[in-house]
Design a protein around this motif. Structure first.
Motif, PDB file in Angstrom:
ATOM      1  N   TRP A   1      -0.161  -8.045   1.283  1.00  0.00           N
ATOM      2  CA  TRP A   1       1.213  -8.468   0.971  1.00  0.00           C
ATOM      3  C   TRP A   1       1.504  -8.275  -0.506  1.00  0.00           C
ATOM      4  N   LEU A   2       0.478  -8.584  -1.297  1.00  0.00           N
ATOM      5  CA  LEU A   2       0.634  -8.494  -2.750  1.00  0.00           C
ATOM      6  C   LEU A   2       0.928  -7.046  -3.170  1.00  0.00           C
ATOM      7  N   THR A   3       0.047  -6.140  -2.745  1.00  0.00           N
ATOM      8  CA  THR A   3       0.231  -4.748  -3.155  1.00  0.00           C
ATOM      9  C   THR A   3       1.470  -4.158  -2.467  1.00  0.00           C
TER      10      THR A   3
ATOM     11  N   GLY B   1       4.168  -5.897  -1.883  1.00  0.00           N
ATOM     12  CA  GLY B   1       5.276  -6.423  -2.702  1.00  0.00           C
ATOM     13  C   GLY B   1       5.493  -5.569  -3.935  1.00  0.00           C
ATOM     14  N   GLN B   2       4.367  -5.139  -4.529  1.00  0.00           N
ATOM     15  CA  GLN B   2       4.486  -4.287  -5.725  1.00  0.00           C
ATOM     16  C   GLN B   2       5.115  -2.951  -5.347  1.00  0.00           C
ATOM     17  N   LEU B   3       4.691  -2.405  -4.214  1.00  0.00           N
ATOM     18  CA  LEU B   3       5.215  -1.117  -3.768  1.00  0.00           C
ATOM     19  C   LEU B   3       6.725  -1.213  -3.498  1.00  0.00           C
TER      20      LEU B   3
ATOM     21  N   ILE C   1     -13.180  -8.431 -14.983  1.00  0.00           N
ATOM     22  CA  ILE C   1     -13.327  -6.970 -14.876  1.00  0.00           C
ATOM     23  C   ILE C   1     -12.064  -6.369 -14.266  1.00  0.00           C
ATOM     24  N   GLN C   2     -11.535  -7.051 -13.229  1.00  0.00           N
ATOM     25  CA  GLN C   2     -10.330  -6.522 -12.567  1.00  0.00           C
ATOM     26  C   GLN C   2      -9.216  -6.278 -13.593  1.00  0.00           C
ATOM     27  N   GLN C   3      -9.086  -7.204 -14.534  1.00  0.00           N
ATOM     28  CA  GLN C   3      -7.994  -7.071 -15.495  1.00  0.00           C
ATOM     29  C   GLN C   3      -8.352  -6.172 -16.677  1.00  0.00           C
ATOM     30  N   PHE C   4      -9.598  -6.302 -17.186  1.00  0.00           N
ATOM     31  CA  PHE C   4      -9.932  -5.582 -18.424  1.00  0.00           C
ATOM     32  C   PHE C   4     -10.224  -4.097 -18.225  1.00  0.00           C
TER      33      PHE C   4
ATOM     34  N   GLY D   1      -7.950  -2.276 -17.031  1.00  0.00           N
ATOM     35  CA  GLY D   1      -6.663  -1.683 -17.376  1.00  0.00           C
ATOM     36  C   GLY D   1      -5.663  -1.397 -16.264  1.00  0.00           C
ATOM     37  N   TRP D   2      -5.974  -1.760 -15.027  1.00  0.00           N
ATOM     38  CA  TRP D   2      -5.041  -1.406 -13.950  1.00  0.00           C
ATOM     39  C   TRP D   2      -3.611  -1.906 -14.196  1.00  0.00           C
ATOM     40  N   ASN D   3      -3.495  -3.170 -14.596  1.00  0.00           N
ATOM     41  CA  ASN D   3      -2.140  -3.719 -14.711  1.00  0.00           C
ATOM     42  C   ASN D   3      -1.323  -3.097 -15.831  1.00  0.00           C
ATOM     43  N   SER D   4      -2.022  -2.548 -16.837  1.00  0.00           N
ATOM     44  CA  SER D   4      -1.243  -1.878 -17.875  1.00  0.00           C
ATOM     45  C   SER D   4      -0.555  -0.667 -17.249  1.00  0.00           C
TER      46      SER D   4
ATOM     47  N   THR E   1      -0.565   4.239  -3.564  1.00  0.00           N
ATOM     48  CA  THR E   1      -2.008   4.464  -3.448  1.00  0.00           C
ATOM     49  C   THR E   1      -2.743   3.123  -3.475  1.00  0.00           C
ATOM     50  N   ASN E   2      -2.284   2.238  -4.346  1.00  0.00           N
ATOM     51  CA  ASN E   2      -2.888   0.902  -4.433  1.00  0.00           C
ATOM     52  C   ASN E   2      -2.781   0.183  -3.084  1.00  0.00           C
ATOM     53  N   PHE E   3      -1.620   0.285  -2.457  1.00  0.00           N
ATOM     54  CA  PHE E   3      -1.397  -0.376  -1.171  1.00  0.00           C
ATOM     55  C   PHE E   3      -2.288   0.240  -0.077  1.00  0.00           C
TER      56      PHE E   3
ATOM     57  N   PHE F   1      -9.675   4.203  -6.409  1.00  0.00           N
ATOM     58  CA  PHE F   1     -10.980   3.563  -6.618  1.00  0.00           C
ATOM     59  C   PHE F   1     -10.819   2.088  -6.983  1.00  0.00           C
ATOM     60  N   TYR F   2      -9.755   1.798  -7.719  1.00  0.00           N
ATOM     61  CA  TYR F   2      -9.505   0.403  -8.111  1.00  0.00           C
ATOM     62  C   TYR F   2      -9.217  -0.457  -6.874  1.00  0.00           C
ATOM     63  N   ALA F   3      -8.267  -0.006  -6.066  1.00  0.00           N
ATOM     64  CA  ALA F   3      -7.840  -0.822  -4.922  1.00  0.00           C
ATOM     65  C   ALA F   3      -8.967  -1.007  -3.911  1.00  0.00           C
TER      66      ALA F   3
ATOM     67  N   ILE G   1     -12.575  -3.231  -6.995  1.00  0.00           N
ATOM     68  CA  ILE G   1     -12.342  -4.370  -7.893  1.00  0.00           C
ATOM     69  C   ILE G   1     -10.923  -4.958  -7.746  1.00  0.00           C
ATOM     70  N   GLY G   2      -9.996  -4.205  -7.167  1.00  0.00           N
ATOM     71  CA  GLY G   2      -8.650  -4.757  -6.942  1.00  0.00           C
ATOM     72  C   GLY G   2      -8.650  -5.788  -5.827  1.00  0.00           C
ATOM     73  N   THR G   3      -9.606  -5.689  -4.909  1.00  0.00           N
ATOM     74  CA  THR G   3      -9.596  -6.541  -3.725  1.00  0.00           C
ATOM     75  C   THR G   3     -10.725  -7.571  -3.698  1.00  0.00           C
TER      76      THR G   3
ATOM     77  N   PRO H   1     -12.509  -9.387  -5.907  1.00  0.00           N
ATOM     78  CA  PRO H   1     -12.479 -10.678  -6.603  1.00  0.00           C
ATOM     79  C   PRO H   1     -11.715 -11.770  -5.856  1.00  0.00           C
ATOM     80  N   TRP H   2     -10.723 -11.395  -5.038  1.00  0.00           N
ATOM     81  CA  TRP H   2      -9.946 -12.422  -4.318  1.00  0.00           C
ATOM     82  C   TRP H   2     -10.710 -13.030  -3.160  1.00  0.00           C
ATOM     83  N   GLN H   3     -11.937 -12.534  -2.927  1.00  0.00           N
ATOM     84  CA  GLN H   3     -12.823 -13.175  -1.937  1.00  0.00           C
ATOM     85  C   GLN H   3     -13.567 -14.326  -2.611  1.00  0.00           C
TER      86      GLN H   3
ATOM     87  N   THR I   1      -9.060 -16.932 -15.198  1.00  0.00           N
ATOM     88  CA  THR I   1      -9.651 -15.781 -15.908  1.00  0.00           C
ATOM     89  C   THR I   1      -8.827 -14.531 -15.619  1.00  0.00           C
ATOM     90  N   ASN I   2      -8.413 -14.404 -14.351  1.00  0.00           N
ATOM     91  CA  ASN I   2      -7.599 -13.251 -13.969  1.00  0.00           C
ATOM     92  C   ASN I   2      -6.325 -13.205 -14.809  1.00  0.00           C
ATOM     93  N   TRP I   3      -5.629 -14.342 -14.883  1.00  0.00           N
ATOM     94  CA  TRP I   3      -4.342 -14.343 -15.599  1.00  0.00           C
ATOM     95  C   TRP I   3      -4.513 -14.228 -17.108  1.00  0.00           C
TER      96      TRP I   3
HETATM   97  O1  INS Z   1      -5.535  -7.789  -6.751  1.00  0.00           O
HETATM   98  C1  INS Z   1      -4.314  -7.623  -7.405  1.00  0.00           C
HETATM   99  C2  INS Z   1      -3.789  -6.231  -7.188  1.00  0.00           C
HETATM  100  O2  INS Z   1      -4.767  -5.325  -7.492  1.00  0.00           O
HETATM  101  C3  INS Z   1      -2.565  -5.955  -7.992  1.00  0.00           C
HETATM  102  O3  INS Z   1      -2.198  -4.613  -7.870  1.00  0.00           O
HETATM  103  C4  INS Z   1      -2.690  -6.331  -9.441  1.00  0.00           C
HETATM  104  O4  INS Z   1      -1.489  -6.126 -10.075  1.00  0.00           O
HETATM  105  C5  INS Z   1      -3.161  -7.748  -9.595  1.00  0.00           C
HETATM  106  O5  INS Z   1      -3.324  -8.092 -10.939  1.00  0.00           O
HETATM  107  C6  INS Z   1      -4.449  -7.975  -8.863  1.00  0.00           C
HETATM  108  O6  INS Z   1      -4.865  -9.296  -9.016  1.00  0.00           O
END
Ligand code: INS
Length: 578
Positions: free
Chosen positions: A218-220, A222-224, A342-345, A347-350, A377-379, A452-454, A457-459, A461-463, A483-485
């Motif tokens: 739903w998250l990805t 929503g972004q799409l 790691i998920q954030q640092f 660089g994906w969100n940049s 692609t992320n979705f 590779f991210y999605a 490491i994109g998925t 950590p939420w486990q 830590t994520n935020w």
């Molecule tokens: O797992 C999610 C997802 O990968 C999103 O695309 C990202 O924007 C978030 O920061 C992340 O927590």
């Protein structure tokens, strides 16, 4: 071991007995008439292969998963749970939509705020304000969920989403827009923690992992959608206001639905409302007998009592102490916070937030379309993760994803070097203007980076909730979410400045170096947890990260699940305690 024999210890893969500390670990035998026959067959099959050295059928009673196994062993998922999951995951959608639309809004806002173009610093503030709000709210949400309930927290997050959206839609000044983004961030932070928590508390154990990934989908998604709408509204007058205003629809739907939906049974038990807890359980497990429901409530009560402290602040304090002083908990915390960091640092969100700006800079006229491909692609690869997280395993997909990301980032760094972009003041100076083959290289490898991210490491950590035992799960996941935020805040508020000061090539090389170090961290510290019982995860983390042991155990569990799925189980509700 023969079915029906009672046992008081569980062995890990190395054959060591698990600690029998009376408070945390009591075991009981789960049996049912038809069930036990099948269980015996199942055990024999494993024994035949000489692989049943540990007692897979003995579960810790003081974990709520236990009764979930009993109840759902032979039962499909109830529509009630589907509805609850669906409505709770709207928070995941809001998280994605609200963090997703900023990329195109930053481009289309133009001079609408204070009659001035946004500076890079201004763009960073608008982006980071939501992460800051989410960080503050995320830190408090774990405790608030225990004090006021998960449902109340979700309703409160809806109010924050609405106030934030209205402030932004009506903004003509930069600071009103920033305030709106901050308030919306409070909603995002609460939702990002409560939604997976709510789902994990109502989900039957057998499908808990997948339901958690549904929140990520739903998250990805929503972004799409935010990117798609952003592209469509790009040239519409005040299109960005419509984009923000549309976010009111899902939040109002969630608010209205939750007025009529209950909280989780665990919360009702915490508040001593056992009647209500039984009522929700009865709706969730339609085929369960009264006896099983009663048993489940009893277990939730044991679970509640297992956190020492009469008052809530005392309990929270004790949870924090327990989290930091027990070695297994501390390792879980290192992994939980480590993966979120790691998920954030890396660089994906940049890229998520500034992809429009980046693609415009390397010469793409329709930069929004490219951004859609990236978030698409992320979705799609989150969907791939949904199917492979249990089959291939969390550790493996991480160790495929992170090196893949490293290589993609290195190639982007090289391509940016040849394109020769410099960010000076508010403008980007490009040596080779227009569309170039290096531009194509950048796009292709940013898309590969997204895949590779999605996948990993994109998925993964939420486990995070599976890392912590029940009594410290709230605070543990709260710290990991914070830590994520915090990471998101640092990256989104410094990315454009990094582009200016160390060049895009340097910025991508920096992320590549971090991705490389992260691979090493995961290789040495992240055990394979797929298919493991929560209690087994605690055993694995007891005296080290025990990567090898975890791999052997996970392999064994996989074979057992495969064998189990070939056996036919008939419904049973009998429980015989040892
Ligand atoms: O797992 C999610 C997802 O990968 C999103 O695309 C990202 O924007 C978030 O920061 C992340 O927590």
């Amino acid at each position: 071991m023969a079915s029906g024999e009672s046992t008081s210890s569980l062995q890990d893969s190395a054959g060591n007995s698990m600690p029998k500390d009376g408070e945390d670990m009591q075991y009981k035998r789960i049996e049912g008439l038809t069930h036990s026959t099948s269980v015996a067959r199942f055990e024999e099959e494993i024994d035949d292969k000489g692989e049943n050295k540990d007692n897979v059928l003995i579960k810790p009673v003081n974990d709520e998963d236990d009764t979930s196994v009993m109840i759902t062993f032979n039962q499909g998922i109830s529509p009630f749970i589907i509805v609850l999951t669906f409505v709770a995951s709207i928070s995941g959608f809001m998280f994605g939509y609200d963090t997703g639309y900023i990329s195109s809004a930053l481009i289309s806002i133009g001079k609408d705020l204070d009659n001035k173009e946004l500076t890079y610093g201004g763009k960073e503030i608008l982006t980071a304000a939501t992460s800051l709000g989410a960080l503050i709210a995320g830190l408090l949400a774990g405790v608030a969920a225990d004090l006021y309930g998960r449902k109340t927290c979700i309703l409160f997050s809806n109010v924050m989403f609405c106030i934030g959206a209205i402030l932004q839609t009506a903004a003509f000044s930069f600071w009103q827009m920033a305030a709106g983004r901050l308030v919306m961030g409070f909603g995002v932070g609460i939702g990002s923690l409560i939604s997976p928590l709510f789902i994990s508390e109502i989900a039957p154990k057998m499908i808990r992992g997948r339901l958690t990934v549904i929140n990520s989908l739903w998250l990805t998604g929503g972004q799409l959608i935010a990117y798609g709408l952003g592209a469509g509204l790009n040239h519409v007058h005040n299109g960005w206001r419509i984009l923000v205003g549309l976010s009111l629809i899902p939040t109002v739907i969630q608010f209205t639905c939750f007025l009529f939906l209950p909280d989780t049974p665990r919360y009702y038990v915490m508040k001593g409302n056992l009647e209500k807890a039984s009522e929700v359980l009865r709706k969730s497990y339609r085929d369960a007998s009264d006896e099983i429901i009663e048993q489940k409530v009893k277990e939730l009560m044991e679970l509640n009592n297992s956190i020492p402290g009469k008052t809530v602040p005392r309990k929270v304090w004790n949870m924090l102490r327990e989290l930091h002083t027990k070695p297994a908990n501390l390792r879980a915390l290192i992994i939980g916070c480590g993966l979120q960091g790691i998920q954030q640092f890396t660089g994906w969100n940049s890229l998520m937030y500034f992809s429009g700006t980046i693609f415009e800079t390397v010469g793409f006229k329709n930069s929004s379309a490219v951004s859609i491909v990236v978030s698409g692609t992320n979705f799609v690869f989150t969907l791939v993760a949904f199917f492979s997280i249990d089959k291939i395993g969390r550790r493996r997909i991480l160790l495929i994803g992170l090196p893949g990301m490293t290589i993609a980032l290195v190639i982007c760094s090289i391509a940016f070097h040849f394109i020769g972009i410099k960010f000076v003041g508010n403008t980007a100076e490009v040596t080779h203007t227009g569309f170039s083959s290096w531009g194509i290289v950048i796009i292709v490898f940013i898309i590969l980076f997204a895949a590779f991210y999605a996948l990993g490491i994109g998925t993964v950590p939420w486990q995070q909730s599976e890392l912590f035992p029940q009594n410290v799960r709230g605070v543990g996941t709260s710290l990991a979410t914070a830590t994520n935020w915090a990471g998101c805040l640092v990256i989104s508020s410094t990315f454009l400045t990094m582009l200016q000061n160390i060049t895009p090539s340097g910025t991508f090389a920096f992320f590549a170096a971090l991705a490389c170090v992260s691979t090493v961290f995961c290789y040495f510290c992240y055990p394979e947890l797929s298919g493991l019982e929560l209690e087994e995860i605690q055993t694995i983390l007891q005296d080290g990260f025990n990567i090898k042991e975890s791999q052997i155990l996970a392999k064994k569990r996989k074979q057992q699940i495969a064998t189990m799925s070939q056996l036919k189980f008939e419904p049973t509700h009998e429980i015989v305690e040892a």
